[in-house]
Design a protein around this motif. Sequence first.
Motif: not given
Length: 378
Positions: A251, A255, A278-279, A282-283, A285-286
């Motif tokens: 992760d 990034r 970036v958002r 992150e989603e 990766q979640k």
Amino acid sequence: MSVWDDVVGQDHVVEVLRGAAGDEAAMTHAWLVTGPPGSGRSNAARAFAAALQCPAAGCGRCQACTTTVAGTHADVSVVATEKVTFSIDEVRDLIGVAQRAPSQGRWRVMVLEDADRMTERTSNVLLKAIEEPPPRTVWVLCAPSPQDVVVTIRSRCRGVALRVPPVGAVADLLVRRDGIDRDVAVVAARAAQSHIGMARRLARDPEARARRSRVLELVGSVRGVGDAVLAAAELVETATAEAKAATEDRDAAERTALLRTLGVEDGGTLPPTSRAQVRQLEEDQKRRATRTQRDMLDRALVDLLSLYRDVLVLQLGAGVEAVNAAHGDLVRRLAEECPAEQTLRRMDAVGEARTRLEGNVAPLLAVEAMAVALRPQA
């Protein structure tokens, strides 16, 4: 040497796939490779892709074979998802690639691992591409069973079914490919129930073996509801920690790479125009972390099922080899404290927990309900 060397214990499947790769009259434009987890679906699909590009149907030495196995062949696309499901956009991108004629090889080969992780809507997007592919395009889909793929796609594919490979064959692979000690390889292959990837992990990682032993020991500590709640919490915490450890470094690297691509230095201010990218990262990766946690928990539950299987074997006096021979004392204690009927109920509770996790039930709730059902009954 051959691309088929790592497809262990699947002689019947190798014969079919090798024959199709060497004879265009036996080819079809879509294949569905099925088999239980760890049976080698991905290995078989990649070997088939290499054999399709190889003039000798998978010699393992030519450029077509070596580049396909290495994942660098221009005409072979291998796609898997680390999220809970494939997105429609991912499948549309894959369809776009499939429309191109092969640039170097004999075929354009599209390997879709985890085909069972497509929703019905996403499957419908893929359907037309499989129904009417370009002349030199071959689709190879992988799933645990034919029923995990919607019937409209399943009916348009030629199916080959892998089986659980023998423990000895998996141990031989670990010794030959990874240089594992034979005794360690056999114990790991048996504990993994012939799951090739898990056997390799257990054989090479002492911490993984220790974590598995701890999962089995937790069962023996459950005497009442309080113990069950504590054991469930530890199981979920362990799975979460493993998932974090497995994805944390990746992760961070993703990034950093994205920020570098956007021209943002470490610690710098993120421009408003870049925040959406970036958002999105992150989603993604979640979602990957969620899938990893579920996979870790499911593996722990499979280990519990193997323990109760050994208990039931002992209670019924069946003359078959134990999966968890190293935990003989625990198996005997569990066999003595309850009748076979309760062991079966415990196995049902573990199976129900796996079903609930697959249905997006909160992991802690699903595991707590299971752990309460595992306590000794008066």
